[in-house]
Scaffold this motif. Sequence first.
Motif, mmCIF file in Angstrom:
data_model
loop_
_atom_site.group_PDB
_atom_site.id
_atom_site.type_symbol
_atom_site.label_atom_id
_atom_site.label_comp_id
_atom_site.label_asym_id
_atom_site.label_seq_id
_atom_site.Cartn_x
_atom_site.Cartn_y
_atom_site.Cartn_z
ATOM 1 N N GLY A 1 0.832 -1.206 0.000
ATOM 2 C CA GLY A 1 0.000 0.000 0.000
ATOM 3 C C GLY A 1 0.862 1.250 0.000
ATOM 4 O O GLY A 1 0.577 2.224 -0.719
ATOM 5 N N GLU A 2 1.926 1.238 0.784
ATOM 6 C CA GLU A 2 2.848 2.377 0.815
ATOM 7 C C GLU A 2 3.523 2.574 -0.532
ATOM 8 O O GLU A 2 3.769 3.706 -0.938
ATOM 9 C CB GLU A 2 3.921 2.162 1.884
ATOM 10 N N PHE A 3 3.846 1.483 -1.198
ATOM 11 C CA PHE A 3 4.455 1.552 -2.524
ATOM 12 C C PHE A 3 3.612 2.445 -3.440
ATOM 13 O O PHE A 3 4.121 3.347 -4.095
ATOM 14 C CB PHE A 3 4.586 0.136 -3.090
ATOM 15 N N PHE A 4 2.317 2.185 -3.455
ATOM 16 C CA PHE A 4 1.435 2.960 -4.325
ATOM 17 C C PHE A 4 1.283 4.402 -3.847
ATOM 18 O O PHE A 4 1.267 5.334 -4.658
ATOM 19 C CB PHE A 4 0.065 2.278 -4.439
ATOM 20 N N VAL A 5 1.182 4.609 -2.550
ATOM 21 C CA VAL A 5 1.058 5.967 -2.017
ATOM 22 C C VAL A 5 2.302 6.789 -2.353
ATOM 23 O O VAL A 5 2.208 7.955 -2.730
ATOM 24 C CB VAL A 5 0.790 5.936 -0.493
ATOM 25 N N ILE A 6 3.472 6.180 -2.224
ATOM 26 C CA ILE A 6 4.712 6.886 -2.552
ATOM 27 C C ILE A 6 4.742 7.234 -4.036
ATOM 28 O O ILE A 6 5.151 8.331 -4.422
ATOM 29 C CB ILE A 6 5.942 6.040 -2.143
ATOM 30 N N GLY A 7 4.302 6.316 -4.873
ATOM 31 C CA GLY A 7 4.249 6.605 -6.313
ATOM 32 C C GLY A 7 3.322 7.758 -6.637
ATOM 33 O O GLY A 7 3.678 8.663 -7.405
ATOM 34 N N PHE A 8 2.144 7.772 -6.022
ATOM 35 C CA PHE A 8 1.214 8.870 -6.264
ATOM 36 C C PHE A 8 1.736 10.178 -5.673
ATOM 37 O O PHE A 8 1.548 11.247 -6.246
ATOM 38 C CB PHE A 8 -0.172 8.541 -5.712
ATOM 39 N N ALA A 9 2.394 10.090 -4.526
ATOM 40 C CA ALA A 9 2.980 11.291 -3.920
ATOM 41 C C ALA A 9 4.078 11.847 -4.818
ATOM 42 O O ALA A 9 4.255 13.067 -4.911
ATOM 43 C CB ALA A 9 3.531 10.976 -2.533
ATOM 44 N N GLY A 10 4.807 10.966 -5.493
ATOM 45 C CA GLY A 10 5.827 11.422 -6.441
ATOM 46 C C GLY A 10 5.214 12.215 -7.577
ATOM 47 O O GLY A 10 5.775 13.232 -8.013
ATOM 48 N N LEU A 11 4.057 11.778 -8.056
ATOM 49 C CA LEU A 11 3.369 12.531 -9.114
ATOM 50 C C LEU A 11 2.968 13.917 -8.635
ATOM 51 O O LEU A 11 3.092 14.907 -9.364
ATOM 52 C CB LEU A 11 2.131 11.754 -9.587
ATOM 53 N N VAL A 12 2.489 14.000 -7.405
ATOM 54 C CA VAL A 12 2.092 15.284 -6.842
ATOM 55 C C VAL A 12 3.326 16.154 -6.598
ATOM 56 O O VAL A 12 3.315 17.356 -6.860
ATOM 57 C CB VAL A 12 1.290 15.097 -5.534
ATOM 58 N N ALA A 13 4.408 15.560 -6.125
ATOM 59 C CA ALA A 13 5.624 16.318 -5.808
ATOM 60 C C ALA A 13 6.255 16.929 -7.055
ATOM 61 O O ALA A 13 6.943 17.955 -6.960
ATOM 62 C CB ALA A 13 6.625 15.419 -5.103
ATOM 63 N N MET A 14 6.023 16.343 -8.205
ATOM 64 C CA MET A 14 6.582 16.903 -9.436
ATOM 65 C C MET A 14 6.024 18.297 -9.722
ATOM 66 O O MET A 14 6.657 19.084 -10.419
ATOM 67 C CB MET A 14 6.298 15.981 -10.617
ATOM 68 N N LYS A 15 4.872 18.610 -9.177
ATOM 69 C CA LYS A 15 4.255 19.925 -9.383
ATOM 70 C C LYS A 15 4.826 20.984 -8.443
ATOM 71 O O LYS A 15 4.517 22.155 -8.589
ATOM 72 C CB LYS A 15 2.733 19.833 -9.172
ATOM 73 N N GLN A 16 5.629 20.563 -7.448
ATOM 74 C CA GLN A 16 6.190 21.505 -6.486
ATOM 75 C C GLN A 16 7.293 22.329 -7.152
ATOM 76 O O GLN A 16 8.153 21.784 -7.845
ATOM 77 C CB GLN A 16 6.776 20.763 -5.274
ATOM 78 N N PRO A 17 7.264 23.648 -6.951
ATOM 79 C CA PRO A 17 8.335 24.464 -7.531
ATOM 80 C C PRO A 17 9.671 24.149 -6.845
ATOM 81 O O PRO A 17 9.727 23.878 -5.653
ATOM 82 C CB PRO A 17 7.896 25.903 -7.231
ATOM 83 N N GLY A 18 10.716 24.141 -7.615
ATOM 84 C CA GLY A 18 12.046 23.895 -7.070
ATOM 85 C C GLY A 18 12.452 22.434 -7.045
ATOM 86 O O GLY A 18 13.579 22.127 -6.670
ATOM 87 N N LEU A 19 11.565 21.545 -7.420
ATOM 88 C CA LEU A 19 11.902 20.122 -7.464
ATOM 89 C C LEU A 19 11.925 19.653 -8.911
ATOM 90 O O LEU A 19 10.978 19.894 -9.663
ATOM 91 C CB LEU A 19 10.877 19.285 -6.686
ATOM 92 N N THR A 20 13.001 19.004 -9.284
ATOM 93 C CA THR A 20 13.065 18.471 -10.640
ATOM 94 C C THR A 20 12.467 17.064 -10.657
ATOM 95 O O THR A 20 12.422 16.378 -9.636
ATOM 96 C CB THR A 20 14.527 18.394 -11.134
ATOM 97 N N ALA A 21 12.038 16.670 -11.822
ATOM 98 C CA ALA A 21 11.457 15.330 -11.966
ATOM 99 C C ALA A 21 12.483 14.265 -11.616
ATOM 100 O O ALA A 21 12.153 13.251 -10.999
ATOM 101 C CB ALA A 21 10.935 15.134 -13.388
ATOM 102 N N GLY A 22 13.736 14.495 -11.963
ATOM 103 C CA GLY A 22 14.784 13.523 -11.652
ATOM 104 C C GLY A 22 14.969 13.339 -10.155
ATOM 105 O O GLY A 22 15.116 12.216 -9.664
ATOM 106 N N THR A 23 14.953 14.440 -9.428
ATOM 107 C CA THR A 23 15.111 14.372 -7.974
ATOM 108 C C THR A 23 13.920 13.656 -7.346
ATOM 109 O O THR A 23 14.089 12.777 -6.490
ATOM 110 C CB THR A 23 15.235 15.785 -7.374
#
Length: 111
Positions: free
Chosen positions: A11-33
Amino acid sequence: MRTLCASTLIGEFFVIGFAGLVAMKQPGLTAGTVWAVSGIAMALCVLLCGMLGRRGGLAAGWVLQAGLVASGLVLPTMFFLGAVFAALWWASIHYGRKIDEAKARHAAQTA
């Protein structure tokens, strides 16, 4: 116990993956990071599923839970989701042990 803990980790695996999608929208964070951090955390979830029966597996799971809560520094929603999964992790260990003990008692009685 291993089944409940592994279910929590998946379950955490999927939550982390979805959180990664949301985090990509944060300013100052690159997709690679974002995907380097999220990918490592997701891989740890899967690897920990295999380590649950070994010494230190549960402790490593607690470290992952702390990391999930700490990810709230980047995505504030993760403070809540991290706390929920930490509670699920505790419940998986606590009730999983009780289930294992009940199974062992039942096996001893039938033998």
